[in-house]
Design a protein around this motif. Structure first.
Motif, PDB file in Angstrom:
ATOM      1  N   ILE A   1     -58.031  97.730  10.391  1.00  0.00           N
ATOM      2  CA  ILE A   1     -57.126  98.873  10.224  1.00  0.00           C
ATOM      3  C   ILE A   1     -56.451  98.702   8.873  1.00  0.00           C
ATOM      4  CG2 ILE A   1     -55.173 100.159  11.155  1.00  0.00           C
ATOM      5  CD1 ILE A   1     -55.850  99.072  13.906  1.00  0.00           C
ATOM      6  N   GLU A   2     -56.849  99.507   7.914  1.00  0.00           N
ATOM      7  CA  GLU A   2     -56.413  99.366   6.517  1.00  0.00           C
ATOM      8  C   GLU A   2     -56.559 100.726   5.841  1.00  0.00           C
ATOM      9  OE1 GLU A   2     -55.259  98.789   3.144  1.00  0.00           O
ATOM     10  OE2 GLU A   2     -55.542  96.725   3.867  1.00  0.00           O
ATOM     11  N   ASP A   3     -55.473 101.233   5.240  1.00  0.00           N
ATOM     12  CA  ASP A   3     -55.541 102.577   4.660  1.00  0.00           C
ATOM     13  C   ASP A   3     -56.198 102.607   3.287  1.00  0.00           C
ATOM     14  OD1 ASP A   3     -53.407 101.292   3.435  1.00  0.00           O
ATOM     15  OD2 ASP A   3     -52.246 103.127   3.176  1.00  0.00           O
TER      16      ASP A   3
ATOM     17  N   LEU B   1     -60.638 101.648  10.532  1.00  0.00           N
ATOM     18  CA  LEU B   1     -59.694 102.741  10.734  1.00  0.00           C
ATOM     19  C   LEU B   1     -58.688 102.729   9.585  1.00  0.00           C
ATOM     20  CD1 LEU B   1     -59.120 102.039  14.528  1.00  0.00           C
ATOM     21  CD2 LEU B   1     -60.627 103.777  13.554  1.00  0.00           C
ATOM     22  N   HIS B   2     -58.134 103.917   9.255  1.00  0.00           N
ATOM     23  CA  HIS B   2     -57.364 104.016   8.020  1.00  0.00           C
ATOM     24  C   HIS B   2     -55.969 104.621   8.175  1.00  0.00           C
ATOM     25  CE1 HIS B   2     -61.079 102.838   6.118  1.00  0.00           C
ATOM     26  NE2 HIS B   2     -61.708 103.868   6.646  1.00  0.00           N
ATOM     27  N   SER B   3     -55.530 104.884   9.400  1.00  0.00           N
ATOM     28  CA  SER B   3     -54.197 105.463   9.573  1.00  0.00           C
ATOM     29  C   SER B   3     -53.696 105.183  10.980  1.00  0.00           C
ATOM     30  CB  SER B   3     -54.229 106.981   9.336  1.00  0.00           C
ATOM     31  OG  SER B   3     -54.953 107.630  10.371  1.00  0.00           O
ATOM     32  N   VAL B   4     -52.388 105.391  11.173  1.00  0.00           N
ATOM     33  CA  VAL B   4     -51.800 105.239  12.499  1.00  0.00           C
ATOM     34  C   VAL B   4     -52.420 106.233  13.472  1.00  0.00           C
ATOM     35  CG1 VAL B   4     -49.677 105.469  13.843  1.00  0.00           C
ATOM     36  CG2 VAL B   4     -49.615 104.311  11.616  1.00  0.00           C
ATOM     37  N   GLY B   5     -52.473 107.496  13.061  1.00  0.00           N
ATOM     38  CA  GLY B   5     -52.991 108.535  13.947  1.00  0.00           C
ATOM     39  C   GLY B   5     -54.436 108.299  14.339  1.00  0.00           C
TER      40      GLY B   5
ATOM     41  N   ILE C   1     -54.636 105.348  16.873  1.00  0.00           N
ATOM     42  CA  ILE C   1     -54.200 105.678  18.232  1.00  0.00           C
ATOM     43  C   ILE C   1     -55.295 106.441  18.964  1.00  0.00           C
ATOM     44  CG2 ILE C   1     -52.580 107.088  19.570  1.00  0.00           C
ATOM     45  CD1 ILE C   1     -50.441 106.360  17.466  1.00  0.00           C
ATOM     46  N   GLU C   2     -55.873 107.410  18.297  1.00  0.00           N
ATOM     47  CA  GLU C   2     -56.958 108.191  18.916  1.00  0.00           C
ATOM     48  C   GLU C   2     -58.139 107.291  19.264  1.00  0.00           C
ATOM     49  OE1 GLU C   2     -59.806 112.082  17.971  1.00  0.00           O
ATOM     50  OE2 GLU C   2     -58.277 111.437  16.527  1.00  0.00           O
ATOM     51  N   TRP C   3     -58.478 106.370  18.366  1.00  0.00           N
ATOM     52  CA  TRP C   3     -59.618 105.483  18.606  1.00  0.00           C
ATOM     53  C   TRP C   3     -59.368 104.600  19.820  1.00  0.00           C
ATOM     54  CZ3 TRP C   3     -60.796 100.331  18.980  1.00  0.00           C
ATOM     55  CH2 TRP C   3     -62.143  99.991  18.882  1.00  0.00           C
TER      56      TRP C   3
ATOM     57  N   GLY D   1     -47.404 105.585   8.099  1.00  0.00           N
ATOM     58  CA  GLY D   1     -46.348 104.843   8.787  1.00  0.00           C
ATOM     59  C   GLY D   1     -46.689 103.378   8.963  1.00  0.00           C
ATOM     60  N   LEU D   2     -45.788 102.629   9.610  1.00  0.00           N
ATOM     61  CA  LEU D   2     -46.039 101.226   9.907  1.00  0.00           C
ATOM     62  C   LEU D   2     -47.051 101.112  11.036  1.00  0.00           C
ATOM     63  CD1 LEU D   2     -42.440  99.684   9.789  1.00  0.00           C
ATOM     64  CD2 LEU D   2     -44.260  99.394   8.105  1.00  0.00           C
ATOM     65  N   SER D   3     -47.936 100.142  10.922  1.00  0.00           N
ATOM     66  CA  SER D   3     -48.983 100.001  11.933  1.00  0.00           C
ATOM     67  C   SER D   3     -48.430  99.662  13.311  1.00  0.00           C
ATOM     68  CB  SER D   3     -49.983  98.928  11.502  1.00  0.00           C
ATOM     69  OG  SER D   3     -49.323  97.694  11.261  1.00  0.00           O
ATOM     70  N   PHE D   4     -47.184  99.178  13.382  1.00  0.00           N
ATOM     71  CA  PHE D   4     -46.590  98.887  14.682  1.00  0.00           C
ATOM     72  C   PHE D   4     -46.489 100.138  15.556  1.00  0.00           C
ATOM     73  CE2 PHE D   4     -44.581  95.732  11.783  1.00  0.00           C
ATOM     74  CZ  PHE D   4     -45.242  94.622  12.271  1.00  0.00           C
ATOM     75  N   GLU D   5     -46.463 101.304  14.908  1.00  0.00           N
ATOM     76  CA  GLU D   5     -46.394 102.547  15.678  1.00  0.00           C
ATOM     77  C   GLU D   5     -47.622 102.727  16.564  1.00  0.00           C
ATOM     78  OE1 GLU D   5     -45.611 105.835  13.024  1.00  0.00           O
ATOM     79  OE2 GLU D   5     -44.250 104.624  11.824  1.00  0.00           O
ATOM     80  N   ILE D   6     -48.733 102.121  16.180  1.00  0.00           N
ATOM     81  CA  ILE D   6     -49.938 102.184  17.013  1.00  0.00           C
ATOM     82  C   ILE D   6     -49.652 101.583  18.378  1.00  0.00           C
ATOM     83  CG2 ILE D   6     -52.328 101.385  17.253  1.00  0.00           C
ATOM     84  CD1 ILE D   6     -52.370 101.199  14.144  1.00  0.00           C
TER      85      ILE D   6
END
Length: 251
Positions: A6-8, A31-35, A38-40, A59-64
């Motif tokens: 997970i890296e943008d 994966l490249h974003s928080v959104g 989460i979907e994945w 955003g911060l990856s913690f939001e995942i």
């Protein structure tokens, strides 16, 4: 072993993927974003191991992990300074400072495999880490350094140093008077001693002092070139992997 990244920054993600392939570790997904993450996770089984950038574009990856309960082991890829890294260590996980070094990556994979084969838990307490990232522990950083000049000891104030840099296995302080002093330390040791508000490691070779940056110029391959007030003996280039974090540091 099922691994995802997970890296943008897509070039950084691809480079990490190539390094993992060289270690015979197959990356199944990037994966490249928080959104997107989460979907994945809502639609896929959890991997064994996640390489996780902290600051993503949305955003911060913690939001995942506020949205999804993830039970995977995590290795952080980060540019945060050591106070936060202490939390990562305490939570039985590992971290890699950008740009990622091949040997450090190999050691992180080895540590993961040893933990997995043993009885140690690979869980992460995200709340503790988030608190440290948003409310850093107050600490004192070095205000002075010393260098031997002939038979004398030179005292160098940290705010007088334009740059710390390595050359021919030595570590030097380039000061505002145009002098370069050989120090009895390494850039790795300085990482825990320099104020992150004043100094940033723009590459494996250079730390720069924000108060002595004269100019910042766009450079090839999405990099940046830094001009300091006095030091001009070598080009100071912000590595591509650190450009985003450097820009955030400037603000």
């Amino acid at each position: 072993m099922k691994v995802i990244i997970i890296e943008d920054e897509k070039p950084a993600a691809r480079r990490l993927g190539r390094l993992l392939e060289e270690l015979n570790v197959e990356v199944s997904t990037m994966l490249h974003s928080v959104g997107e993450s989460i979907e994945w996770f809502h639609n896929n089984g959890h991997p064994d191991l996640i390489f996780l950038d902290i600051q993503l574009s949305d955003g911060l990856s913690f939001e995942i992990f506020d949205a999804v309960s993830v039970k995977s082991a995590i290795i952080f890829t980060t540019a945060y300074d050591e106070y936060a890294l202490q939390a990562f260590k305490l939570n039985s996980i590992d971290y890699l400072l950008k740009p990622i070094d091949e040997e450090d990556l190999e050691q992180a994979i080895k540590k993961y495999r040893e933990l997995k084969s043993g009885t140690n838990q690979l869980s992460v307490d995200f709340d503790d880490i988030k608190k440290l990232l948003t409310n850093p522990i107050e600490r004192e950083y070095k205000k002075r350094f010393t260098a031997r000049v002939g038979q004398h000891i030179k005292i160098i104030n940290a705010d007088e140093v334009e740059s710390f840099y390595s050359e021919n296995k030595g570590t030097y302080a380039a000061t505002i008077d145009g002098r370069n002093y050989l120090l009895d330390t390494t850039l790795e040791n300085l990482e825990n001693e320099l104020s992150p508000e004043m100094f940033f490691r723009v590459s494996r070779k250079f730390y720069v002092n924000i108060n002595h940056i004269k100019d910042i110029i766009s450079y090839t391959n999405s990099r940046l070139k830094i001009k300091l007030n006095r030091f001009d003996e070598q080009e100071i280039i912000v590595s591509r992997e650190r450009v985003k974090d450097f820009k955030l540091w400037l603000e």
